[in-house]
Design a protein around this motif. Structure first.
Motif, short mmCIF file in Angstrom:
data_model
loop_
_atom_site.label_atom_id
_atom_site.label_comp_id
_atom_site.label_asym_id
_atom_site.label_seq_id
_atom_site.Cartn_x
_atom_site.Cartn_y
_atom_site.Cartn_z
N GLN A 29 0.47 -1.21 0.37
CA GLN A 29 -0.39 0.60 -0.28
C GLN A 29 1.03 1.00 0.59
O GLN A 29 0.30 2.28 -0.41
CB GLN A 29 -1.20 -0.07 1.08
CG GLN A 29 -0.46 0.17 2.35
CD GLN A 29 0.67 -1.29 3.06
OE1 GLN A 29 -0.10 -2.22 2.24
NE2 GLN A 29 0.73 -1.13 4.58
N SER A 30 1.89 1.09 0.40
CA SER A 30 3.16 2.60 0.61
C SER A 30 3.90 2.69 -0.93
O SER A 30 4.31 4.48 -1.20
CB SER A 30 4.19 2.17 1.36
OG SER A 30 5.00 1.28 1.57
N GLY A 31 3.53 1.51 -1.99
CA GLY A 31 4.06 1.72 -2.98
C GLY A 31 5.33 0.72 -3.28
O GLY A 31 4.92 -0.83 -3.00
N PHE A 32 6.54 0.66 -4.08
CA PHE A 32 7.15 -0.07 -4.53
C PHE A 32 8.30 -0.47 -4.03
O PHE A 32 8.81 0.85 -3.82
CB PHE A 32 7.10 0.12 -6.15
CG PHE A 32 5.72 0.12 -7.04
CD1 PHE A 32 5.31 -0.97 -7.64
CD2 PHE A 32 5.05 0.94 -7.22
CE1 PHE A 32 4.01 -1.96 -7.79
CE2 PHE A 32 3.73 0.94 -7.43
CZ PHE A 32 3.11 -0.34 -8.20
N LYS A 33 9.26 -0.72 -4.39
CA LYS A 33 11.07 -1.41 -3.75
C LYS A 33 11.34 -1.93 -5.06
O LYS A 33 10.87 -2.79 -5.07
CB LYS A 33 10.72 -1.32 -2.04
CG LYS A 33 12.29 -1.44 -1.88
CD LYS A 33 11.96 -2.08 -0.38
CE LYS A 33 10.97 -1.42 0.35
NZ LYS A 33 12.04 -1.81 2.14
N LEU A 34 12.10 -1.20 -5.16
CA LEU A 34 13.53 -1.96 -6.46
C LEU A 34 14.79 -2.30 -5.43
O LEU A 34 14.75 -0.84 -5.52
CB LEU A 34 13.47 -1.56 -7.37
CG LEU A 34 11.71 -1.62 -7.82
CD1 LEU A 34 11.05 -0.48 -7.86
CD2 LEU A 34 11.82 -1.57 -10.15
N TYR A 35 15.21 -3.58 -5.53
CA TYR A 35 16.77 -3.28 -4.76
C TYR A 35 17.73 -2.42 -5.90
O TYR A 35 17.67 -3.11 -7.22
CB TYR A 35 16.89 -4.71 -3.97
CG TYR A 35 15.99 -4.56 -3.29
CD1 TYR A 35 16.01 -4.41 -1.63
CD2 TYR A 35 14.72 -5.23 -3.60
CE1 TYR A 35 15.59 -3.99 -1.06
CE2 TYR A 35 14.08 -5.39 -1.42
CZ TYR A 35 14.73 -4.52 -0.84
OH TYR A 35 13.38 -4.49 0.45
N GLN A 36 18.94 -1.77 -5.59
CA GLN A 36 19.70 -1.75 -6.39
C GLN A 36 21.26 -1.80 -5.84
O GLN A 36 21.36 -1.38 -5.44
CB GLN A 36 20.02 -0.73 -6.67
CG GLN A 36 21.09 0.28 -7.68
CD GLN A 36 21.51 -0.56 -8.51
OE1 GLN A 36 20.49 -1.28 -9.56
NE2 GLN A 36 22.48 -1.17 -8.98
N GLY A 37 21.80 -2.51 -5.95
CA GLY A 37 23.25 -2.86 -5.42
C GLY A 37 23.62 -2.28 -3.53
O GLY A 37 22.64 -3.74 -2.60
N SER A 38 23.63 -1.82 -3.37
CA SER A 38 23.73 -1.59 -1.54
C SER A 38 22.57 -0.86 -1.42
O SER A 38 22.37 -0.25 -0.06
CB SER A 38 24.80 -1.24 -1.06
OG SER A 38 25.36 -0.03 -1.75
N THR A 39 21.74 -0.14 -1.59
CA THR A 39 20.10 0.34 -1.44
C THR A 39 19.25 -0.62 -2.26
O THR A 39 19.23 -1.29 -2.96
CB THR A 39 20.70 2.03 -2.02
OG1 THR A 39 19.77 2.67 -0.97
CG2 THR A 39 20.68 2.14 -3.66
N TYR A 40 17.83 0.59 -2.26
CA TYR A 40 16.95 0.54 -3.05
C TYR A 40 15.87 1.47 -3.80
O TYR A 40 16.11 2.69 -2.75
CB TYR A 40 16.10 -0.60 -2.03
CG TYR A 40 15.56 0.31 -0.84
CD1 TYR A 40 14.04 0.93 -1.18
CD2 TYR A 40 16.55 -0.14 0.23
CE1 TYR A 40 13.53 1.54 0.49
CE2 TYR A 40 15.53 0.01 1.76
CZ TYR A 40 14.88 0.70 1.58
OH TYR A 40 14.21 1.77 3.15
N VAL A 41 15.17 1.37 -4.22
CA VAL A 41 14.80 2.66 -4.75
C VAL A 41 12.98 2.62 -4.68
O VAL A 41 12.48 1.35 -4.40
CB VAL A 41 14.65 2.49 -6.24
CG1 VAL A 41 13.95 3.88 -7.15
CG2 VAL A 41 15.88 2.66 -7.30
#
Length: 141
Positions: A29-41
């Motif tokens: 419900q809060s949106g989308f999370k995409l992982y990238q290396g040592s962080t995420y979007v």
């Protein structure tokens, strides 16, 4: 006046685009999370006037304990150099982010992909340095 349909339509469009691209993501419900290396979007959608706004935020340093002069100067200089997006600090969360926003009503897939890719690359490039300088932790730590 709040129009929940704007947010719903943009959210469905973004989910469709992510599925079409084949990018792995988590959604709630809060949106989308995409992982990238040592962080995420993290992608959230909000209403902004008569438009939807796609907010892209990447945590660079969490539990920040040291906002020193050198760090703040570096962030301000990078903000000047960057064409898209900005570095920001949330005092309540004690976190430094890289963030960017684009309009959602007429969003096309390439615009979304470019915004997500550029945010992910910038965040992954700077999170180690910013976490170290700030006394914080990276998103994956």
């Amino acid at each position: 006046m709040y129009n929940p349909q704007l947010v719903k339509t943009a959210t469905e469009k973004i989910e469709y685009y992510l599925q079409q691209k084949g990018w792995p993501y988590e959604g709630d419900q809060s949106g989308f999370k995409l992982y990238q290396g040592s962080t995420y979007v993290h992608v959230t959608i909000k209403q902004w006037g008569e438009n939807s706004l796609v907010c892209i935020r990447c945590p660079l340093a969490l539990n920040v304990t040291n906002l020193n002069h050198d760090l703040l100067q570096m962030l301000m200089e990078k903000n000047y150099e960057l064409i898209l997006g900005k570095f920001s600090y949330n005092r309540n969360a004690q976190a430094i982010y890289y963030e960017h926003a684009i309009l959602g009503n007429d969003l096309d897939p390439e615009e979304l992909y470019s915004a997500l890719e550029s945010a992910a690359v910038v965040a992954d490039k700077y999170d180690d340095q910013i976490a170290l300088m700030s006394g914080g932790k990276r998103a994956i730590d």
